[in-house]
Design a protein around this motif. Structure first.
Motif, PDB file in Angstrom:
ATOM      1  N   GLU A 112      -9.459  -5.289  -1.742  1.00  0.00           N
ATOM      2  CA  GLU A 112      -8.400  -4.812  -0.858  1.00  0.00           C
ATOM      3  C   GLU A 112      -8.190  -3.303  -0.904  1.00  0.00           C
ATOM      4  O   GLU A 112      -7.681  -2.724   0.047  1.00  0.00           O
ATOM      5  CB  GLU A 112      -7.057  -5.496  -1.213  1.00  0.00           C
ATOM      6  N   LEU A 120       0.282  -0.961   1.755  1.00  0.00           N
ATOM      7  CA  LEU A 120      -0.310  -2.130   2.409  1.00  0.00           C
ATOM      8  C   LEU A 120      -1.401  -2.737   1.533  1.00  0.00           C
ATOM      9  O   LEU A 120      -1.487  -3.954   1.365  1.00  0.00           O
ATOM     10  CB  LEU A 120      -0.873  -1.760   3.787  1.00  0.00           C
ATOM     11  N   VAL A 122       0.221  -4.490  -1.377  1.00  0.00           N
ATOM     12  CA  VAL A 122       0.834  -5.752  -0.939  1.00  0.00           C
ATOM     13  C   VAL A 122      -0.252  -6.795  -0.708  1.00  0.00           C
ATOM     14  O   VAL A 122      -0.067  -7.977  -1.007  1.00  0.00           O
ATOM     15  CB  VAL A 122       1.684  -5.519   0.330  1.00  0.00           C
ATOM     16  N   ALA A 123      -1.405  -6.364  -0.208  1.00  0.00           N
ATOM     17  CA  ALA A 123      -2.507  -7.303  -0.003  1.00  0.00           C
ATOM     18  C   ALA A 123      -2.960  -7.876  -1.339  1.00  0.00           C
ATOM     19  O   ALA A 123      -3.197  -9.085  -1.459  1.00  0.00           O
ATOM     20  CB  ALA A 123      -3.669  -6.614   0.715  1.00  0.00           C
ATOM     21  N   THR A 174      -0.166 -10.361  -2.519  1.00  0.00           N
ATOM     22  CA  THR A 174      -0.091 -11.639  -1.814  1.00  0.00           C
ATOM     23  C   THR A 174      -1.324 -12.497  -2.086  1.00  0.00           C
ATOM     24  O   THR A 174      -1.221 -13.726  -2.162  1.00  0.00           O
ATOM     25  CB  THR A 174       0.087 -11.459  -0.292  1.00  0.00           C
ATOM     26  N   VAL A 216      -7.655  -6.376   7.806  1.00  0.00           N
ATOM     27  CA  VAL A 216      -6.956  -6.649   6.563  1.00  0.00           C
ATOM     28  C   VAL A 216      -7.045  -8.154   6.391  1.00  0.00           C
ATOM     29  O   VAL A 216      -6.334  -8.907   7.072  1.00  0.00           O
ATOM     30  CB  VAL A 216      -5.473  -6.195   6.639  1.00  0.00           C
ATOM     31  N   ILE A 228       0.340 -11.902   4.389  1.00  0.00           N
ATOM     32  CA  ILE A 228       1.314 -10.820   4.302  1.00  0.00           C
ATOM     33  C   ILE A 228       2.400 -10.989   5.355  1.00  0.00           C
ATOM     34  O   ILE A 228       3.593 -10.867   5.067  1.00  0.00           O
ATOM     35  CB  ILE A 228       0.617  -9.445   4.463  1.00  0.00           C
ATOM     36  N   PHE A 252      -0.515  -6.828  13.977  1.00  0.00           N
ATOM     37  CA  PHE A 252      -0.046  -6.903  12.593  1.00  0.00           C
ATOM     38  C   PHE A 252       0.121  -5.490  12.021  1.00  0.00           C
ATOM     39  O   PHE A 252       1.148  -5.166  11.414  1.00  0.00           O
ATOM     40  CB  PHE A 252      -1.025  -7.700  11.721  1.00  0.00           C
ATOM     41  N   LEU A 253      -0.873  -4.632  12.234  1.00  0.00           N
ATOM     42  CA  LEU A 253      -0.801  -3.259  11.706  1.00  0.00           C
ATOM     43  C   LEU A 253       0.313  -2.466  12.375  1.00  0.00           C
ATOM     44  O   LEU A 253       0.991  -1.666  11.726  1.00  0.00           O
ATOM     45  CB  LEU A 253      -2.137  -2.534  11.913  1.00  0.00           C
ATOM     46  N   TRP A 265       3.427  -3.736  10.795  1.00  0.00           N
ATOM     47  CA  TRP A 265       3.500  -3.248   9.413  1.00  0.00           C
ATOM     48  C   TRP A 265       3.918  -1.778   9.369  1.00  0.00           C
ATOM     49  O   TRP A 265       4.824  -1.406   8.616  1.00  0.00           O
ATOM     50  CB  TRP A 265       2.155  -3.423   8.696  1.00  0.00           C
TER      51      TRP A 265
END
Lengths: 79, 285
Positions: free
Chosen positions: A15, A36, A39-40, A43, B153, B159, B184-185, B188
């Protein structure tokens, strides 16, 4: 079976950055990891171990390195 | 608002659809920021022949220590260039030498200026992606900026499930897969910009905040934290081939948002004044 540290490192490499030079105590933020990406990692660990990591313990310090993340997971009962 | 310098259209004035007009321009000698404005600075973290040694001398002690701990040469260069640029830019608003500026992390980890007596209430936020950094600066209002590379991602669905609201997840579920990944991005970065502005950072509490996922939406008013006073989010679009200069653009392949709070002296009132952005290129000093 992979150790917790090996699993955390695998997710970090997937990630954040697949840099071979990541040691277990390397600061992930110093590699340029952003929120981000962290967080990836968080999760994916939650899903992998079937746990929830509460916001209060998912601090910047806790996610500083593979080692600190592994210690956090140990406190949450992950072996 | 500092609209000095050559320009065919006024910097910051909205177009007919209410979208902010801002073109990346060389900053005038005197940048002026009032409570209605928000300034966004574009910083190239890989300038030709960056004088890293002299840049490092401008940094504070903490920053020098942090830079030394970075093992990746590229990441260290980016840190030094962006933090030096930040000091040089803030210096223009504070009328203080770049190396004398002090900022410290507040209780929640957000860098905040150590204000000198009589100095203006300048607030700022930095975000970076690849070799590009953006610094947002505002007067008397909280500001946050988030920039992301448009990229797959793989964990985005998980997420979204943990951090996005029910209606945001609903909107994502209705989009085809490729559009959903970019949406999504967009979602986010919008939430992250708001979270950075408020200083709280994204947490699962933010499932209570819904932001618009619309592509063509004009700046929208969002709540800064579930229940808190409102602010505004401005989208940064990836430049199109046609160089749509009516929008704040970032290089192809990236997108982002700036979030600006209401003026601090009217905390409980939804401000009627929409912050008008100015976009400046950071020169290679």
């Amino acid at each position: 079976m992979a150790t917790v540290q090996e699993t955390v490192l695998e997710f970090v490499r997937s990630e954040v950055i697949a840099d071979r030079r990541i040691a277990y105590d390397t600061s992930l933020y110093s590699l340029g990891a952003n929120s981000l990406e962290m967080v990836a990692v968080k999760t994916r660990l939650e899903k992998h171990y079937g746990i929830r990591i509460p916001d209060e313990v998912a601090t910047r310090e806790a996610f500083e390195s593979v080692d600190s993340i592994s210690r956090l997971l140990a406190r949450l009962g992950v072996r | 608002m500092g609209a000095d310098g050559p320009a065919a259209q006024p910097n910051g004035a909205p177009d007919s659809q209410g979208r902010p007009c801002a073109i990346w321009r060389d900053a005038p000698a005197h940048v002026r920021l009032d409570a209605d404005g928000v300034h966004l600075w574009r910083i190239d973290m890989n300038p030709h022949r960056a004088p890293l040694a002299s840049m490092t001398r401008l940094l504070g002690e903490n920053e020098r220590l942090r830079a030394e701990q970075v093992i990746s040469q590229d990441a260290r260069r980016r840190f030094i260039v962006s933090h030096t640029a930040m000091r040089q830019i803030l210096s223009r608003y504070l009328d203080q030498p770049a190396d004398e500026i002090r900022y410290t992390a507040d209780a929640r980890g957000k860098p905040v200026l150590d204000r000198m007596a009589g100095a203006p209430d300048i607030r700022f936020n930095l975000s970076h992606s690849g070799e590009l950094a953006l610094l947002a600066v505002a007067l008397g209002r909280d500001v946050g900026v988030d920039l992301e590379l448009i990229r797959p991602v793989s964990a985005w669905r998980i997420i979204a499930g943990r951090y996005f609201s029910a209606s945001e997840n609903q909107e994502l579920a209705e989009l085809p897969a490729e559009e959903a990944a970019v949406a999504f991005l967009r979602c986010w970065t919008r939430k992250e910009a708001v979270a950075k502005a408020s200083g709280e950072g994204i947490s699962t509490r933010w499932t209570g905040l819904t932001v618009s996922l619309e592509v063509q939406a004009p700046p929208s008013v969002v709540a800064f934290a579930p229940g808190a006073c409102a602010g505004m989010c401005i989208t940064l679009w990836p430049s199109t081939q046609g160089r749509d200069t009516s929008l704040l653009s970032v290089p192809v392949g990236r997108l982002g948002h700036i979030a600006c709070g209401t003026a601090s002296d009217r905390p409980s009132q939804q401000s009627q004044v929409r912050p008008r952005p100015c976009a400046w290129e950071k020169d290679q000093a």
